[in-house]
Design a protein around this motif. Structure first.
Motif, PDB file in Angstrom:
ATOM      1  N   ASP A  92      27.893 -33.415   4.328  1.00 39.03           N
ATOM      2  CA  ASP A  92      28.829 -33.376   3.203  1.00 39.03           C
ATOM      3  C   ASP A  92      28.090 -33.384   1.869  1.00 39.03           C
ATOM      4  O   ASP A  92      28.430 -32.630   0.945  1.00 39.03           O
ATOM      5  CB  ASP A  92      29.792 -34.561   3.280  1.00 39.03           C
ATOM      6  CG  ASP A  92      30.821 -34.419   4.392  1.00 39.03           C
ATOM      7  OD1 ASP A  92      30.987 -33.285   4.905  1.00 39.03           O
ATOM      8  OD2 ASP A  92      31.450 -35.420   4.752  1.00 39.03           O
ATOM      9  N   ALA A  93      27.067 -34.254   1.761  1.00 44.08           N
ATOM     10  CA  ALA A  93      26.333 -34.334   0.495  1.00 44.08           C
ATOM     11  C   ALA A  93      25.595 -33.030   0.213  1.00 44.08           C
ATOM     12  O   ALA A  93      25.579 -32.542  -0.924  1.00 44.08           O
ATOM     13  CB  ALA A  93      25.355 -35.506   0.532  1.00 44.08           C
ATOM     14  N   ALA A  94      24.973 -32.436   1.239  1.00 43.73           N
ATOM     15  CA  ALA A  94      24.246 -31.178   1.051  1.00 43.73           C
ATOM     16  C   ALA A  94      25.182 -30.052   0.635  1.00 43.73           C
ATOM     17  O   ALA A  94      24.764 -29.102  -0.044  1.00 43.73           O
ATOM     18  CB  ALA A  94      23.510 -30.805   2.330  1.00 43.73           C
ATOM     19  N   ALA A  95      26.456 -30.155   1.032  1.00 49.66           N
ATOM     20  CA  ALA A  95      27.447 -29.144   0.650  1.00 49.66           C
ATOM     21  C   ALA A  95      28.115 -29.468  -0.686  1.00 49.66           C
ATOM     22  O   ALA A  95      29.083 -28.806  -1.066  1.00 49.66           O
ATOM     23  CB  ALA A  95      28.506 -29.024   1.746  1.00 49.66           C
ATOM     24  N   GLY A  96      27.609 -30.477  -1.384  1.00 51.99           N
ATOM     25  CA  GLY A  96      28.173 -30.835  -2.686  1.00 51.99           C
ATOM     26  C   GLY A  96      29.355 -31.769  -2.610  1.00 51.99           C
ATOM     27  O   GLY A  96      30.121 -31.872  -3.566  1.00 51.99           O
ATOM     28  N   ARG A  97      29.489 -32.502  -1.479  1.00 50.75           N
ATOM     29  CA  ARG A  97      30.624 -33.402  -1.309  1.00 50.75           C
ATOM     30  C   ARG A  97      30.135 -34.811  -0.970  1.00 50.75           C
ATOM     31  O   ARG A  97      30.224 -35.249   0.185  1.00 50.75           O
ATOM     32  CB  ARG A  97      31.549 -32.893  -0.207  1.00 50.75           C
ATOM     33  CG  ARG A  97      32.128 -31.510  -0.449  1.00 50.75           C
ATOM     34  CD  ARG A  97      33.168 -31.177   0.620  1.00 50.75           C
ATOM     35  NE  ARG A  97      32.612 -31.271   1.967  1.00 50.75           N
ATOM     36  CZ  ARG A  97      32.021 -30.264   2.605  1.00 50.75           C
ATOM     37  NH1 ARG A  97      31.876 -29.086   2.016  1.00 50.75           N
ATOM     38  NH2 ARG A  97      31.545 -30.423   3.828  1.00 50.75           N
ATOM     39  N   PRO A  98      29.595 -35.544  -1.942  1.00 59.33           N
ATOM     40  CA  PRO A  98      29.261 -36.947  -1.692  1.00 59.33           C
ATOM     41  C   PRO A  98      30.534 -37.750  -1.406  1.00 59.33           C
ATOM     42  O   PRO A  98      31.639 -37.230  -1.549  1.00 59.33           O
ATOM     43  CB  PRO A  98      28.599 -37.402  -2.990  1.00 59.33           C
ATOM     44  CG  PRO A  98      28.229 -36.149  -3.695  1.00 59.33           C
ATOM     45  CD  PRO A  98      29.251 -35.128  -3.289  1.00 59.33           C
ATOM     46  N   PRO A  99      30.414 -39.001  -0.990  1.00 57.78           N
ATOM     47  CA  PRO A  99      31.614 -39.815  -0.754  1.00 57.78           C
ATOM     48  C   PRO A  99      32.523 -39.845  -1.975  1.00 57.78           C
ATOM     49  O   PRO A  99      32.051 -39.788  -3.120  1.00 57.78           O
ATOM     50  CB  PRO A  99      31.040 -41.197  -0.441  1.00 57.78           C
ATOM     51  CG  PRO A  99      29.674 -40.923   0.100  1.00 57.78           C
ATOM     52  CD  PRO A  99      29.173 -39.733  -0.652  1.00 57.78           C
ATOM     53  N   ARG A 100      33.798 -39.935  -1.730  1.00 59.06           N
ATOM     54  CA  ARG A 100      34.777 -39.927  -2.825  1.00 59.06           C
ATOM     55  C   ARG A 100      34.496 -41.071  -3.794  1.00 59.06           C
ATOM     56  O   ARG A 100      34.259 -42.205  -3.401  1.00 59.06           O
ATOM     57  CB  ARG A 100      36.188 -40.067  -2.255  1.00 59.06           C
ATOM     58  CG  ARG A 100      37.278 -40.071  -3.316  1.00 59.06           C
ATOM     59  CD  ARG A 100      38.645 -40.171  -2.691  1.00 59.06           C
ATOM     60  NE  ARG A 100      38.913 -39.054  -1.779  1.00 59.06           N
ATOM     61  CZ  ARG A 100      40.026 -38.944  -1.062  1.00 59.06           C
ATOM     62  NH1 ARG A 100      40.958 -39.878  -1.139  1.00 59.06           N
ATOM     63  NH2 ARG A 100      40.195 -37.899  -0.263  1.00 59.06           N
ATOM     64  N   GLY A 101      34.539 -40.750  -5.072  1.00 62.08           N
ATOM     65  CA  GLY A 101      34.326 -41.753  -6.109  1.00 62.08           C
ATOM     66  C   GLY A 101      32.878 -41.907  -6.538  1.00 62.08           C
ATOM     67  O   GLY A 101      32.607 -42.641  -7.479  1.00 62.08           O
ATOM     68  N   PHE A 102      31.941 -41.216  -5.890  1.00 58.38           N
ATOM     69  CA  PHE A 102      30.530 -41.323  -6.267  1.00 58.38           C
ATOM     70  C   PHE A 102      30.213 -40.345  -7.388  1.00 58.38           C
ATOM     71  O   PHE A 102      30.741 -39.238  -7.445  1.00 58.38           O
ATOM     72  CB  PHE A 102      29.639 -41.046  -5.057  1.00 58.38           C
ATOM     73  CG  PHE A 102      29.422 -42.244  -4.181  1.00 58.38           C
ATOM     74  CD1 PHE A 102      28.153 -42.770  -4.000  1.00 58.38           C
ATOM     75  CD2 PHE A 102      30.481 -42.859  -3.541  1.00 58.38           C
ATOM     76  CE1 PHE A 102      27.946 -43.879  -3.197  1.00 58.38           C
ATOM     77  CE2 PHE A 102      30.300 -43.969  -2.733  1.00 58.38           C
ATOM     78  CZ  PHE A 102      29.021 -44.483  -2.558  1.00 58.38           C
ATOM     79  N   ALA A 103      29.308 -40.761  -8.278  1.00 60.10           N
ATOM     80  CA  ALA A 103      28.945 -39.927  -9.426  1.00 60.10           C
ATOM     81  C   ALA A 103      27.883 -38.903  -9.075  1.00 60.10           C
ATOM     82  O   ALA A 103      27.832 -37.835  -9.680  1.00 60.10           O
ATOM     83  CB  ALA A 103      28.452 -40.810 -10.573  1.00 60.10           C
ATOM     84  N   SER A 104      27.007 -39.220  -8.111  1.00 60.33           N
ATOM     85  CA  SER A 104      25.928 -38.307  -7.777  1.00 60.33           C
ATOM     86  C   SER A 104      25.381 -38.652  -6.401  1.00 60.33           C
ATOM     87  O   SER A 104      25.684 -39.701  -5.839  1.00 60.33           O
ATOM     88  CB  SER A 104      24.796 -38.384  -8.820  1.00 60.33           C
ATOM     89  OG  SER A 104      24.078 -39.602  -8.678  1.00 60.33           O
ATOM     90  N   ALA A 105      24.550 -37.744  -5.874  1.00 63.19           N
ATOM     91  CA  ALA A 105      23.847 -37.970  -4.614  1.00 63.19           C
ATOM     92  C   ALA A 105      22.474 -37.334  -4.700  1.00 63.19           C
ATOM     93  O   ALA A 105      22.312 -36.254  -5.267  1.00 63.19           O
ATOM     94  CB  ALA A 105      24.632 -37.386  -3.433  1.00 63.19           C
ATOM     95  N   VAL A 106      21.481 -38.026  -4.146  1.00 60.59           N
ATOM     96  CA  VAL A 106      20.115 -37.502  -4.039  1.00 60.59           C
ATOM     97  C   VAL A 106      19.717 -37.576  -2.570  1.00 60.59           C
ATOM     98  O   VAL A 106      19.788 -38.647  -1.957  1.00 60.59           O
ATOM     99  CB  VAL A 106      19.119 -38.303  -4.899  1.00 60.59           C
ATOM    100  CG1 VAL A 106      17.701 -37.752  -4.729  1.00 60.59           C
ATOM    101  CG2 VAL A 106      19.524 -38.278  -6.362  1.00 60.59           C
ATOM    102  N   LEU A 107      19.329 -36.443  -1.992  1.00 54.22           N
ATOM    103  CA  LEU A 107      18.900 -36.392  -0.601  1.00 54.22           C
ATOM    104  C   LEU A 107      17.374 -36.408  -0.537  1.00 54.22           C
ATOM    105  O   LEU A 107      16.712 -35.634  -1.233  1.00 54.22           O
ATOM    106  CB  LEU A 107      19.431 -35.143   0.099  1.00 54.22           C
ATOM    107  CG  LEU A 107      20.927 -35.120   0.401  1.00 54.22           C
ATOM    108  CD1 LEU A 107      21.700 -34.475  -0.742  1.00 54.22           C
ATOM    109  CD2 LEU A 107      21.210 -34.390   1.700  1.00 54.22           C
TER     110      LEU A 107
END
Length: 275
Positions: free
Chosen positions: A228-243
């Motif tokens: 989900d994060a790699a597809a641009g969908r971090p958990p709901r309510g999160f501001a950003s994600a770094v893999l």
């Protein structure tokens, strides 16, 4: 306008780079600059694995978090630091044995740039404190629920303090991430993507493995989270994600938090661009 402190995506701070050859002309720059200047230009195309955030001052939607994928990058392109806004909450997730606690012990600072404390919240620390006490001869399975309760009570106190915090997340407890995101500050996700066999080796090295059934649950939950994060969908309510893969995690030397005291409760703040 809503406050944005604590919700901006992390700024990537690169390590030393070799000198670049002069160019005849320069177009719009992208990505982190050696001098720390803002990278993305308005209307730019994102670098591979990154979301192109809007220019500062633009009307960005909080429903469009920034995602930075540092996996499979050459070593020279990996940042040595990630800089977060004052009062940010960073959730570190991944497989058991994948290196989350080790990474947190290495990169989480004692204080932000203004001297305010930054909290490291790891259930492993709670377990070790209990094991050093009167329960050291008692099987962990018997008092595991008490450790969980103590961990979540401590996490609640930290979230209410408004101070910067880095939180260990086992990956399978989706409700925990939702609870953190409902606290008023949009958290940031730091997601470790390591092969299952590497995580298993990490469990054996620390002498604390999980059952095959539990590990399978962790694998499934982490795989969904990474996808989900790699597809641009971090958990709901999160501001950003770094893999991060193993190389990116090993390259990382510090998480830095801007000074400025506790972050305001601003669930609807828009994330400014990466630097």
């Amino acid at each position: 306008m809503p406050e944005t402190r604590g919700t901006a995506p992390p700024r990537l701070v690169p390590g030393p780079r070799p000198p670049r050859e002069p160019h005849a002309a320069h177009g719009p720059r992208r990505g982190p600059h050696p001098d720390g200047a803002p990278g993305p230009a308005e209307g730019c195309a994102p670098a591979p694995g990154e979301a192109c955030a809007p220019a500062a001052g633009g009307a960005a939607s909080p429903a469009a978090p920034a995602v930075t994928d540092l996996r499979a990058r050459p070593a020279a392109a990996l940042p040595a630091e990630l800089r977060f806004p004052a009062g940010a909450v960073v959730v570190v997730s991944g497989l058991p044995g994948g290196g989350k606690s080790t990474l947190m012990h290495r990169v989480v600072p004692v204080a932000d740039d203004g001297g305010a404390p930054v909290h490291r919240v790891d259930s492993q620390d709670v377990r070790e404190r209990w094991e050093r006490g009167r329960l050291r001869r008692v099987p962990y399975a018997l008092y595991r629920p008490l450790v969980r309760v103590a961990h979540y009570l401590g996490l609640r106190r930290v979230l209410r303090s408004g101070r910067g915090a880095v939180v260990h997340d086992c990956g399978t407890q989706r409700w925990v991430r939702r609870w953190i995101a409902r606290g008023g500050r949009r958290p940031h996700l730091l997601l470790l993507d390591v092969p299952p066999e590497v995580a298993r080796c990490g469990q054996r090295s620390r002498g604390r493995g999980v059952s095959g059934y539990a590990f399978a649950r962790h694998r499934a939950a982490t795989r969904r989270l990474i996808g989900d994060a790699a597809a641009g969908r971090p958990p709901r309510g999160f501001a950003s994600a770094v893999l991060l893969d193993r190389a990116a995690a090993d390259r990382l030397r510090a998480l830095r938090f801007d000074g400025g005291g506790p972050a305001p409760r601003a669930a609807d703040a828009a994330p400014p661009p990466l630097v």
